[in-house]
Design a protein around this motif. Sequence first.
Motif, PDB file in Angstrom:
ATOM      1  N   LYS A 123      44.054  47.209  43.617  1.00 39.97           N
ATOM      2  CA  LYS A 123      44.526  45.827  43.498  1.00 39.97           C
ATOM      3  C   LYS A 123      44.430  45.105  44.841  1.00 39.97           C
ATOM      4  CE  LYS A 123      48.462  46.973  41.529  1.00 39.97           C
ATOM      5  NZ  LYS A 123      49.799  46.831  40.914  1.00 39.97           N
ATOM      6  N   GLU A 124      44.741  45.787  45.922  1.00 42.86           N
ATOM      7  CA  GLU A 124      44.609  45.183  47.253  1.00 42.86           C
ATOM      8  C   GLU A 124      43.149  44.862  47.552  1.00 42.86           C
ATOM      9  OE1 GLU A 124      46.337  48.110  49.778  1.00 42.86           O
ATOM     10  OE2 GLU A 124      48.400  47.696  49.130  1.00 42.86           O
ATOM     11  N   GLN A 149      47.596  52.281  41.316  1.00 38.93           N
ATOM     12  CA  GLN A 149      46.355  51.537  41.526  1.00 38.93           C
ATOM     13  C   GLN A 149      46.531  50.450  42.596  1.00 38.93           C
ATOM     14  OE1 GLN A 149      43.834  52.839  40.122  1.00 38.93           O
ATOM     15  NE2 GLN A 149      45.063  54.183  38.813  1.00 38.93           N
ATOM     16  N   SER A 150      47.494  50.644  43.487  1.00 37.78           N
ATOM     17  CA  SER A 150      47.776  49.613  44.495  1.00 37.78           C
ATOM     18  C   SER A 150      46.585  49.365  45.419  1.00 37.78           C
ATOM     19  CB  SER A 150      49.006  49.993  45.324  1.00 37.78           C
ATOM     20  OG  SER A 150      48.843  51.267  45.925  1.00 37.78           O
ATOM     21  N   PHE A 158      49.250  37.220  39.408  1.00 35.67           N
ATOM     22  CA  PHE A 158      49.203  38.589  39.934  1.00 35.67           C
ATOM     23  C   PHE A 158      50.606  39.150  40.120  1.00 35.67           C
ATOM     24  CE2 PHE A 158      44.740  38.486  42.123  1.00 35.67           C
ATOM     25  CZ  PHE A 158      44.162  38.315  40.872  1.00 35.67           C
ATOM     26  N   CYS A 192      39.593  42.151  36.404  1.00 30.69           N
ATOM     27  CA  CYS A 192      39.751  43.519  36.900  1.00 30.69           C
ATOM     28  C   CYS A 192      41.174  43.752  37.383  1.00 30.69           C
ATOM     29  CB  CYS A 192      38.769  43.786  38.046  1.00 30.69           C
ATOM     30  SG  CYS A 192      37.071  44.100  37.515  1.00 30.69           S
ATOM     31  N   TYR A 193      41.747  42.776  38.078  1.00 32.44           N
ATOM     32  CA  TYR A 193      43.121  42.921  38.569  1.00 32.44           C
ATOM     33  C   TYR A 193      44.078  43.031  37.383  1.00 32.44           C
ATOM     34  CZ  TYR A 193      47.205  42.354  41.559  1.00 32.44           C
ATOM     35  OH  TYR A 193      48.385  42.571  42.227  1.00 32.44           O
ATOM     36  N   GLU A 194      43.846  42.195  36.387  1.00 30.29           N
ATOM     37  CA  GLU A 194      44.711  42.183  35.209  1.00 30.29           C
ATOM     38  C   GLU A 194      44.708  43.547  34.524  1.00 30.29           C
ATOM     39  OE1 GLU A 194      44.128  39.545  31.446  1.00 30.29           O
ATOM     40  OE2 GLU A 194      45.170  38.328  32.957  1.00 30.29           O
ATOM     41  N   ILE A 239      40.840  44.149  45.366  1.00 31.07           N
ATOM     42  CA  ILE A 239      40.468  42.996  44.539  1.00 31.07           C
ATOM     43  C   ILE A 239      40.946  41.703  45.185  1.00 31.07           C
ATOM     44  CG2 ILE A 239      40.846  41.842  42.329  1.00 31.07           C
ATOM     45  CD1 ILE A 239      40.986  44.647  41.063  1.00 31.07           C
ATOM     46  N   ALA A 260      43.692  46.494  35.992  1.00 27.72           N
ATOM     47  CA  ALA A 260      44.163  47.521  36.930  1.00 27.72           C
ATOM     48  C   ALA A 260      45.684  47.600  36.947  1.00 27.72           C
ATOM     49  CB  ALA A 260      43.637  47.232  38.336  1.00 27.72           C
ATOM     50  N   ALA A 261      46.342  46.467  36.737  1.00 27.31           N
ATOM     51  CA  ALA A 261      47.807  46.431  36.777  1.00 27.31           C
ATOM     52  C   ALA A 261      48.441  47.319  35.721  1.00 27.31           C
ATOM     53  CB  ALA A 261      48.290  44.992  36.609  1.00 27.31           C
ATOM     54  N   GLU A 309      52.865  42.566  37.931  1.00 30.88           N
ATOM     55  CA  GLU A 309      53.591  43.722  38.457  1.00 30.88           C
ATOM     56  C   GLU A 309      54.600  44.247  37.444  1.00 30.88           C
ATOM     57  OE1 GLU A 309      52.792  45.349  41.375  1.00 30.88           O
ATOM     58  OE2 GLU A 309      51.117  43.968  41.053  1.00 30.88           O
TER      59      GLU A 309
END
Length: 232
Positions: A101-102, A97-98, A140, A86-88, A104, A90-91, A144
């Motif tokens: 990500k926070e 989407q900060s 992560f 999901c983080y991958e 997650i 969302a980036a 960015e």
Amino acid sequence: MTTTPLFSREPGAHERHLRRRYENPLFSAERRQISEQDVLAARRRDQQQLESFLERFHQVVQRAVELDTNVQSDVILELKEELDRCYEEAAGLTGDQSRIKEAIVRLVDTIMRAVRQGAENDAVALRKLDEEDQARALHFELLEEPLVADLLNPEAVIPEGDLIPTLLGAEPAVLEKVLTLFSDEQLTMIIRDARRLLESNPAAAVGLEQARANLARIQAAATEQAGMHTIN
């Protein structure tokens, strides 16, 4: 009279790749011609990807909230892997989407604390968890960089045929990060194809010192990576 396509301030992956292609001589004439309609279509795809992601992410969060205290470790680890994915994703989404990500990162930290509690008497397991935490943090951080996120995007927004011109046109600092995604064998093929691209269209390469410099950077990275593997 041609007009410059209007790109968003916070584009998603599909629109970002259109911006890379736009009037970029490293791409074919057809690929570098971008219309306003192309941009609008890319925005729709980015919005659809965002909406699909949010639906799946809310389901993952709900599963995390409903976890039983006696749940088996494999269920916890599967959930953690889903959050990593999901983080991958969302980036690379459109907009800011900060906060997601926070969220997650907090969920993953909570899960990993539970995993550590179950391994508190196993020094080897704890060391492996430390290594995994460090690798996740580095990954992560790497995400960015938008190009990294776009290359890992599940919708394959950068087609195989666009990879070489994308890499040759990247800023040096961006390229350095991106190259860590590729294996020795992949770098060898990238170097071969990059040479072919620059040699097959010398007119397009005129004045593109950055493209030639990037090829040299890719070659140096391949040599360094191969040397590290030899030492190991």
